[in-house]
Design a protein around this motif. Sequence first.
Motif, PDB file in Angstrom:
ATOM      1  N   ARG A  43       7.290  -6.471   3.225  1.00  0.00           N
ATOM      2  CA  ARG A  43       6.962  -5.294   3.603  1.00  0.00           C
ATOM      3  C   ARG A  43       5.815  -4.717   3.909  1.00  0.00           C
ATOM      4  O   ARG A  43       5.964  -3.484   3.567  1.00  0.00           O
ATOM      5  CB  ARG A  43       6.559  -5.179   1.645  1.00  0.00           C
ATOM      6  N   ILE A  44       4.653  -5.353   2.830  1.00  0.00           N
ATOM      7  CA  ILE A  44       3.166  -4.750   3.591  1.00  0.00           C
ATOM      8  C   ILE A  44       3.432  -4.688   5.629  1.00  0.00           C
ATOM      9  O   ILE A  44       2.432  -3.779   5.592  1.00  0.00           O
ATOM     10  CB  ILE A  44       2.144  -5.447   3.309  1.00  0.00           C
ATOM     11  N   GLN A  45       3.822  -6.252   5.872  1.00  0.00           N
ATOM     12  CA  GLN A  45       3.754  -5.244   7.058  1.00  0.00           C
ATOM     13  C   GLN A  45       4.770  -4.075   7.881  1.00  0.00           C
ATOM     14  O   GLN A  45       3.967  -3.538   8.578  1.00  0.00           O
ATOM     15  CB  GLN A  45       4.550  -6.876   8.387  1.00  0.00           C
ATOM     16  N   GLU A  46       5.398  -3.995   6.862  1.00  0.00           N
ATOM     17  CA  GLU A  46       6.489  -2.603   7.146  1.00  0.00           C
ATOM     18  C   GLU A  46       5.826  -1.203   7.014  1.00  0.00           C
ATOM     19  O   GLU A  46       5.819  -0.654   7.992  1.00  0.00           O
ATOM     20  CB  GLU A  46       7.801  -2.574   6.617  1.00  0.00           C
ATOM     21  N   GLU A  47       4.493  -1.707   6.015  1.00  0.00           N
ATOM     22  CA  GLU A  47       4.140  -0.353   5.623  1.00  0.00           C
ATOM     23  C   GLU A  47       3.676  -0.907   4.671  1.00  0.00           C
ATOM     24  O   GLU A  47       3.656  -1.518   3.064  1.00  0.00           O
ATOM     25  CB  GLU A  47       5.226   0.692   4.851  1.00  0.00           C
ATOM     26  N   ARG A  48       2.472  -0.181   4.455  1.00  0.00           N
ATOM     27  CA  ARG A  48       0.805  -1.115   4.200  1.00  0.00           C
ATOM     28  C   ARG A  48       0.799   0.240   1.974  1.00  0.00           C
ATOM     29  O   ARG A  48       0.558   1.075   2.739  1.00  0.00           O
ATOM     30  CB  ARG A  48      -0.099  -0.959   4.198  1.00  0.00           C
ATOM     31  N   PRO A  49       0.809  -0.920   1.610  1.00  0.00           N
ATOM     32  CA  PRO A  49       0.446   0.010   0.405  1.00  0.00           C
ATOM     33  C   PRO A  49      -1.187   0.208  -0.332  1.00  0.00           C
ATOM     34  O   PRO A  49      -1.893  -0.261   0.236  1.00  0.00           O
ATOM     35  CB  PRO A  49       1.187  -0.963  -1.049  1.00  0.00           C
ATOM     36  N   LYS A 171     -16.776   1.983  10.825  1.00  0.00           N
ATOM     37  CA  LYS A 171     -16.799   1.244  10.540  1.00  0.00           C
ATOM     38  C   LYS A 171     -15.256   1.508   9.160  1.00  0.00           C
ATOM     39  O   LYS A 171     -16.036   0.831   7.950  1.00  0.00           O
ATOM     40  CB  LYS A 171     -18.253   0.505   9.791  1.00  0.00           C
ATOM     41  N   LEU A 172     -14.591   2.086   9.579  1.00  0.00           N
ATOM     42  CA  LEU A 172     -13.907   2.566   8.450  1.00  0.00           C
ATOM     43  C   LEU A 172     -12.638   1.154   7.936  1.00  0.00           C
ATOM     44  O   LEU A 172     -12.530   0.310   9.301  1.00  0.00           O
ATOM     45  CB  LEU A 172     -12.706   3.341   8.808  1.00  0.00           C
ATOM     46  N   LYS A 173     -12.036   1.239   6.883  1.00  0.00           N
ATOM     47  CA  LYS A 173     -11.079   0.689   7.297  1.00  0.00           C
ATOM     48  C   LYS A 173      -9.294   0.906   7.848  1.00  0.00           C
ATOM     49  O   LYS A 173      -9.526   1.821   7.987  1.00  0.00           O
ATOM     50  CB  LYS A 173     -10.619   0.479   5.106  1.00  0.00           C
ATOM     51  N   LEU A 174      -8.755  -0.548   7.736  1.00  0.00           N
ATOM     52  CA  LEU A 174      -7.807  -0.049   8.350  1.00  0.00           C
ATOM     53  C   LEU A 174      -6.859   1.232   8.523  1.00  0.00           C
ATOM     54  O   LEU A 174      -6.910   1.552   8.866  1.00  0.00           O
ATOM     55  CB  LEU A 174      -6.579  -1.242   8.826  1.00  0.00           C
ATOM     56  N   ASN A 175      -6.676   1.475   6.984  1.00  0.00           N
ATOM     57  CA  ASN A 175      -5.596   2.875   6.429  1.00  0.00           C
ATOM     58  C   ASN A 175      -6.699   3.734   6.906  1.00  0.00           C
ATOM     59  O   ASN A 175      -5.376   4.658   7.409  1.00  0.00           O
ATOM     60  CB  ASN A 175      -5.293   2.348   5.167  1.00  0.00           C
ATOM     61  N   SER A 208       2.831   1.215   9.843  1.00  0.00           N
ATOM     62  CA  SER A 208       3.077  -0.124  10.047  1.00  0.00           C
ATOM     63  C   SER A 208       2.593  -0.958  10.270  1.00  0.00           C
ATOM     64  O   SER A 208       2.814  -1.960  10.547  1.00  0.00           O
ATOM     65  CB  SER A 208       4.727  -0.294   9.732  1.00  0.00           C
ATOM     66  N   ALA A 209       1.460  -0.621  11.040  1.00  0.00           N
ATOM     67  CA  ALA A 209       0.525  -1.342  12.123  1.00  0.00           C
ATOM     68  C   ALA A 209      -0.277  -2.502  11.137  1.00  0.00           C
ATOM     69  O   ALA A 209      -0.785  -2.288  10.376  1.00  0.00           O
ATOM     70  CB  ALA A 209      -0.505   0.000  12.622  1.00  0.00           C
ATOM     71  N   ALA A 210      -0.168  -3.191  11.984  1.00  0.00           N
ATOM     72  CA  ALA A 210      -0.705  -4.968  11.275  1.00  0.00           C
ATOM     73  C   ALA A 210      -1.979  -5.063  11.032  1.00  0.00           C
ATOM     74  O   ALA A 210      -3.275  -5.806  10.648  1.00  0.00           O
ATOM     75  CB  ALA A 210       0.150  -5.788  11.648  1.00  0.00           C
ATOM     76  N   SER A 211      -2.634  -4.165  12.554  1.00  0.00           N
ATOM     77  CA  SER A 211      -4.229  -4.007  12.901  1.00  0.00           C
ATOM     78  C   SER A 211      -4.530  -2.744  13.594  1.00  0.00           C
ATOM     79  O   SER A 211      -3.643  -2.563  13.869  1.00  0.00           O
ATOM     80  CB  SER A 211      -4.013  -5.249  13.395  1.00  0.00           C
ATOM     81  N   GLU A 212      -5.671  -3.342  13.334  1.00  0.00           N
ATOM     82  CA  GLU A 212      -6.889  -1.880  14.079  1.00  0.00           C
ATOM     83  C   GLU A 212      -6.091  -1.424  16.178  1.00  0.00           C
ATOM     84  O   GLU A 212      -5.721  -1.195  16.183  1.00  0.00           O
ATOM     85  CB  GLU A 212      -8.655  -1.839  14.084  1.00  0.00           C
ATOM     86  N   GLU A 213      -5.670  -3.398  16.233  1.00  0.00           N
ATOM     87  CA  GLU A 213      -5.138  -2.494  18.154  1.00  0.00           C
ATOM     88  C   GLU A 213      -4.101  -2.339  17.554  1.00  0.00           C
ATOM     89  O   GLU A 213      -4.101  -1.841  18.881  1.00  0.00           O
ATOM     90  CB  GLU A 213      -5.702  -4.355  18.137  1.00  0.00           C
ATOM     91  N   MET A 214      -3.325  -3.265  16.978  1.00  0.00           N
ATOM     92  CA  MET A 214      -2.075  -2.033  17.019  1.00  0.00           C
ATOM     93  C   MET A 214      -2.026  -0.808  17.138  1.00  0.00           C
ATOM     94  O   MET A 214      -1.940   0.231  17.416  1.00  0.00           O
ATOM     95  CB  MET A 214      -1.197  -3.127  15.848  1.00  0.00           C
ATOM     96  N   ALA A 215      -2.542  -0.604  15.770  1.00  0.00           N
ATOM     97  CA  ALA A 215      -2.246   0.998  15.947  1.00  0.00           C
ATOM     98  C   ALA A 215      -3.259   1.463  16.325  1.00  0.00           C
ATOM     99  O   ALA A 215      -2.930   3.070  16.870  1.00  0.00           O
ATOM    100  CB  ALA A 215      -3.432   0.734  14.470  1.00  0.00           C
TER     101      ALA A 215
END
Length: 346
Positions: A43-49, A171-175, A208-215
């Motif tokens: 679920r977290i991979q699909e959408e980060r809570p 230096k932001l967090k992924l979200n 749903s991006a699991a990493s900054e690279e994917m985003a």
Amino acid sequence: MYRILIVDDEPMIRKGLQKLVEQSELPIESLRTAENGAAALQRIQEERPDFLFTDIRMPKMDGLELCRQVAELDADIQIVVVSGYNDFEYAQKCLSYGVKEYLLKPVNIKGFQSILEKLVRHKSKVSSETFVAVTKLEQWANRMEQAVWMLQETELDRLLGEIRHELSDYKLKLNRVCDVLEEIHTLLQHRLNIRDIYLLQGELALASAASEEMAWEQFASAVRRRLEELKAKRKGRVKDPVEESKQYIEQHLAEEVSLEEVAEHIGLNPSYFSQLFKQSTQETFVQYRTRRRMEKAKKLLEQPQWRITDISGEVGYADHPHFTKTFKKYAGCLPSEYRQQMGIRS
């Protein structure tokens, strides 16, 4: 708006916590549940809570392992352990994985409300610590719009690299990175819409991006599609490119037509065409072509004068065994069996 995930192997506990969240009057974007740690990670991979409530003792993956993996995946997710008194010492081990709070079962309304308020205050504090000025986002969107409008592909790629380098200094967090990229994309679309450009794709959702690279890959791909859409529009194309490609595929089912060949025929970049086709049909190019071949094969099989070996060639399969295997996968039976069902002797 907050995204919340509740993890517990007991259905009644999950429902109870859901009800407490709904009664809290917190602005909720999504409220989801999972029955164990393994399902929760999916679920977290699909959408980060934003907030994660988890039990300790669960099958497949327990709460401790879930907390450990979530901490590695995205330390910005706030975790609350919800468990029984006997698990208190065990739950304390989760503290090293960034667990914010511990709730003892049975959970009461007052205690749950207090925890939610703490989570919201903490998230507001974190969000205010690092931010990118709106003027900076507008500056990036303006420069990007100019590159897209002038069809400057090289400049657009250079600009994307420059923005990524600049943004990394924050230096932001992924979200937060995802939020910024979504905002830039929205600003870009707004500027292009003002110029009366019809865009084929709507909002960019990076939850749903699991990493900054994917985003970044999703963001860059979306921006490049804006340029490709504009390029196609300026060629005076009046036909819908996907419908045109379908017609071309239909006319060449007996041939081994490639995605690149179809993209060249309709004047689009192969990578962009592939994404556009999947977005429009919910199928990949190969899946669509195979389905249409099999549908034509079924029609020909229903006509007694056609031999099965001839039909395989008619729908683009020089290798007859490959055709037979593909047809069975699609129709659930061999071509000869399909004919028998139709009352036709092969």
